[in-house]
Design an enzyme around this catalytic site. Structure first.
Site, PDB file in Angstrom:
ATOM      1  N   LYS A 127       0.817  -1.225   0.000  1.00 39.62           N
ATOM      2  CA  LYS A 127       0.000   0.000   0.000  1.00 39.62           C
ATOM      3  C   LYS A 127       0.848   1.271   0.000  1.00 39.62           C
ATOM      4  CE  LYS A 127      -2.115  -1.266   3.820  1.00 39.62           C
ATOM      5  NZ  LYS A 127      -1.858  -2.687   3.963  1.00 39.62           N
ATOM      6  N   THR A 128       1.868   1.285   0.857  1.00 38.92           N
ATOM      7  CA  THR A 128       2.644   2.525   0.985  1.00 38.92           C
ATOM      8  C   THR A 128       3.372   2.835  -0.312  1.00 38.92           C
ATOM      9  OG1 THR A 128       2.916   2.126   3.331  1.00 38.92           O
ATOM     10  CG2 THR A 128       4.435   3.670   2.336  1.00 38.92           C
ATOM     11  N   GLU A 172      -3.637   5.817   1.658  1.00 43.14           N
ATOM     12  CA  GLU A 172      -3.429   4.398   1.922  1.00 43.14           C
ATOM     13  C   GLU A 172      -4.567   3.953   2.843  1.00 43.14           C
ATOM     14  OE1 GLU A 172       0.617   3.848   3.244  1.00 43.14           O
ATOM     15  OE2 GLU A 172      -0.005   2.081   4.345  1.00 43.14           O
TER      16      GLU A 172
END
Ligand SMILES: Cc1cc2nc3c(=O)[nH]c(=O)nc-3n(C[C@H](O)[C@H](O)[C@H](O)COP(=O)(O)OP(=O)(O)OC[C@H]3O[C@@H](n4cnc5c(N)ncnc54)[C@H](O)[C@@H]3O)c2cc1C
Length: 769
Positions: A127-128, A172
């Site tokens: 996600k990051t 996110e």
């Protein structure tokens, strides 16, 4: 009440209000604080300790409290709290009592994003990286996006940023606590779905699927999903308005990998059958190519020009702790990665192996006992292909210990399943010492975990960089240079923690260069001989320890009655050569287990003679590596001490003896040895521990106060000689120091004598670096 608040609260358009954040220092909460400050709100926050992020936010106007206290919320209009904050926290409880509106972190983010079109990046892994890459690419496309990502991403400036002009907000989406369902994304990206956070999802994968499914249901415009991931595909493929990406012909956006390099990957991108062009992605790994395809699908949908996309991708450098190369040279790489789930670990290991290291060494810190327990089986095969694995204690993240879910369990399961050479590191603070002594040139060290294991990586990176620079500077393959050399290997007492940098030069030139090198770096230096007068503390020695030995330093030559000896030569050798050449005056040296260098510095002596009785001159290097020579008179030797050699380092000395006769010399030598054997213990020791007080030998005094045979752990006052402390096997410096203190205390109490140590006590009691 909480849900109502987040629904009607538009923190992005609301007039400024006073907001307090409980647990503001973590990366997620500090991002929220940053956005609120950008939006003009009056923001305060409390946490147990400050971080680099809080320091930055204070400059932007955050009123930071380094501890939680109820009065912090006395006049605030809204409280936001992190998922780690629970009832029982004094600020939380006070806010409840006062009826102040409260929002969870994710709900606060929803309220902030409410005036923008949101793009949410969700999934178990990646996600990051994906959200940061999306922010970078949309920024390059001049879309002026705002963003919120869960880690420090140097290339974006900050982890959270508000741009009042742009339409989009990229965030996110955190699935760990189920708050993913709070978002109403315009675009929903789904990277992958896997079992994780099982402490929250008690019903396992079914419950996880349903949270992701609800998140997708709420998407307003397009879902972008990874077809490569079975769970994501299953959740998305029956839906309308989906865009798939992956490596298959059937994908809407498809990648074809062309070249994998150290730190980057080239791939062609197709939109259906149409080739959009080649992308060079500035971070390594096949999994990151998939993440990049998600962003390309999004950016293409938002009509960002492909050249802007590919330029941004080439420039992109990952978030901190995402395959973060802390140090790289032709000898070593130290790579730090946040991966802590078995799937992430496998992907990161695969990427690291593509760099073709001679050996891949992994250091893993399991994250949370609950995850370790539930995923033990998956962990057992996650490290396949690594050459060596070190596992530290579990990073608890506030959890209580769970039996059978510790480092040892991981190690055993990995060995059983894959036969990986795995080892448990029981003391986190010493982890780098153990790893550092086992690595060798050609190793790639991969640090894995979501807790504080990156600290180990940073220390290793720092010290390996110094080691590499030193080797280059010396340009002398024969000189041994290592980090974290255990000093117990180099002392006759066999105790002592590690030396940060260990150098064994065999030439004066390399010795001199080493001194100059460390002087320029302002690193302290200690020169040692055979360690027979040293008590090195368990915390080790911060800085460099140099032991001149072998080569030029062990040479001994004779000219008439003059003997020239290098400082690495043993006293015993000097005594033997003198004997062979019928030079008298050196017989007493036979039983002293030190080198010429240590003997000069200590002005060692026995049988009424001392080293400087025979010294004519000494050659030495100063702390900047310059060579000097001084006569015995100029050096002003004292009893067991030559102060001038404290910060100057002897390299050789000329000794003068008398004309002797072989038989007489042999007899004197023999007498000395017999006397020693009868009066000294045959065991690991550092010789006499205390200086003799004026009126009585220290050994006799210690015997008189009844301390012969007294012990602390495996350190014992010798039964043979009261002034010797022996190591019976496995004693620590702490044992020896406690024993010394006890002897001193009793000597003072019983006889009024203040004993002083003769043995040199050096190093730090706590871990020094
Ligand atoms: C069983 C036993 C018996 C002993 N008997 C005696 C004895 O009878 N008489 C006696 O005096 N001592 C004795 N000792 C103590 C010890 O052996 C001596 O002090 C010896 O000279 C130390 O030499 P080393 O090479 O081991 O030096 P180390 O212990 O390594 O170092 C001692 C000191 O010298 C410094 N040093 C080392 N090399 C250099 C250099 N090249 N330039 C500048 N400084 C340097 C070190 O930094 C340290 O401060 C005995 C020790 C043991 C274990």
């Amino acid at each position: 009440m909480k849900e109502n608040w987040s629904e009607r609260l538009h923190l992005g358009s609301q007039h400024p209000i006073k907001i307090h954040l409980i647990g503001v220092a973590g990366s997620g909460m500090s991002g929220i604080a940053g956005l609120l400050l950008n939006l003009g709100h009056t923001v305060s926050g409390s946490d147990k300790s400050d971080t680099k992020e809080t320091e930055r936010l204070i400059k932007l106007g955050l009123n930071f409290y380094g501890a939680h206290s109820p009065e912090q919320v006395s006049d605030v209009e809204l409280v936001i709290y992190s998922s780690a904050v629970k009832p029982g926290n004094v600020v939380y409880d006070k806010a409840i009592e006062m009826g102040i509106p409260m929002l969870r972190r994710a709900d606060a983010l929803v309220a902030i994003m409410a005036t923008k079109k949101s793009i949410i990046v969700a999934g178990t892994h990646g996600k990051t990286t994906t959200s940061s890459l999306a922010a970078k690419v949309l920024r390059a496309g001049e879309g002026k996006p705002s963003h919120y990502v869960g880690a420090e991403v140097p290339i974006l400036g900050t982890n959270a940023f508000w741009d009042s002009e742009g339409d989009y907000f990229i965030a996110e989406g955190d699935e760990s606590d189920g708050t993913l369902v709070s978002y109403d994304p315009e675009y929903a990206i789904l990277l992958n779905v896997e079992e994780d956070h099982l402490d929250h999802y008690k019903n396992g994968i079914e419950e996880i699927r349903s949270v992701f499914s609800e998140y997708l249901d709420k998407c307003r415009k397009k879902i972008i999903y990874c077809s490569h991931d079975l769970e994501a595909r299953t959740l998305c493929c029956g839906r309308k308005n989906v865009i798939s990406y992956g490596f298959e012909e059937s994908d809407n956006i498809r990648g074809v990998i062309k070249e994998v390099r150290d730190g980057s990957t080239d791939f062609d991108v197709y939109d259906g059958a149409k080739l959009l062009g080649l992308v060079t992605l500035g971070i390594p790994g096949k999994h990151n190519v998939l993440n990049a395809l998600a962003v390309i699908a999004l950016a293409t949908e938002l009509e960002v020009d492909f050249s802007a996309i590919s330029n941004a991708m080439a420039e992109f450098r990952g978030a901190r702790r995402r395959f973060d190369v802390l140090y790289k040279s032709s000898n070593y790489s130290v790579i730090d990665d946040y991966g802590h789930h078995p799937t992430e670990i496998k992907a990161t290991i695969e990427t690291a192996k593509q760099l073709n290291p001679e050996r891949l060494i992994c250091v893993f810190q399991p994250h949370r006992y609950s995850r370790t327990k539930m995923m033990l089986e998956k962990f057992s095969s996650a490290f396949s292909g690594v050459d060596k694995l070190f596992v530290t204690d579990v990073y608890a993240a506030g959890e209580e210990l769970i039996d059978g879910a510790d480092a040892n369990a991981v190690v055993r399961s990995v060995i059983k399943k894959d036969g990986v050479d795995a080892r448990e590191l029981t003391c986190f603070d010493r982890a780098h010492h153990i790893i550092g002594t086992e690595i060798r040139p050609g190793d790639n060290i991969l640090i894995l975990g979501a807790g504080n294991i990156h600290e180990v990586g940073s220390i290793l990176a720092r010290d390996l960089e110094v080691l590499d620079k030193l080797r280059r500077e010396l340009d002398d393959p024969v000189t041994e240079c290592r980090i974290y050399e255990p000093m117990r290997r180099h002392t006759t007492l066999k105790v002592g923690g590690p030396a940060q940098y260990w150098i064994e030069p065999i030439t004066i030139e390399s010795f001199s260069k080493s001194l100059r090198f460390f002087d320029q770096l302002n690193v302290p230096v200690r020169v040692v001989g055979r360690g027979s007068n040293l008590l090195i503390c368990d915390g080790g020695i911060a800085g460099a320890v140099i032991r001149p030995s072998g080569g030029e330093f062990s040479e001994v030559s004779v000219s008439g009655d003059l003997i020239t000896a290098g400082v690495g030569a043993r006293f015993k050798k000097l005594s033997n050569i003198a004997k062979k050449n019928e030079i008298t005056g050196f017989e007493w040296m036979e039983g002293i287990p030190g080198n010429v260098g240590g003997g000069l510095r200590m002005n060692a002596g026995a049988m009424g003679v001392e080293t400087f009785d025979q010294v004519v001159s000494v050659k030495f290097l100063d702390s900047e590596g310059r060579l000097h020579e001084k006569s015995s008179e100029e050096l002003k030797a004292k009893y067991r001490n030559v102060p001038e050699l404290k910060n100057n380092y002897a390299v050789s000395a000329v000794f003068k003896g008398g004309k002797g006769n072989l038989k007489e010399i042999e007899k004197l030598t023999q007498d000395s040895m017999v006397k020693r054997k009868a009066s000294q213990p045959i065991a690991a020791s550092a010789g006499c521990i205390f200086k003799n007080p004026d009126h009585i030998p220290a050994g006799k005094l210690i015997e008189e106060i009844g301390m012969k045979g007294f012990n602390v752990g495996a350190a014992r006052v010798s039964e043979v000689h009261g002034n010797f402390i022996i190591n019976e096997g496995g004693a620590t410096a702490e044992d020896v120091l406690s024993l010394i203190d006890e002897v001193k205390k009793r000597a003072l109490e019983k006889c009024g004598v203040k004993l002083e140590t003769e043995v040199q006590i050096i190093g730090e009691q706590q871990i020094a670096y």
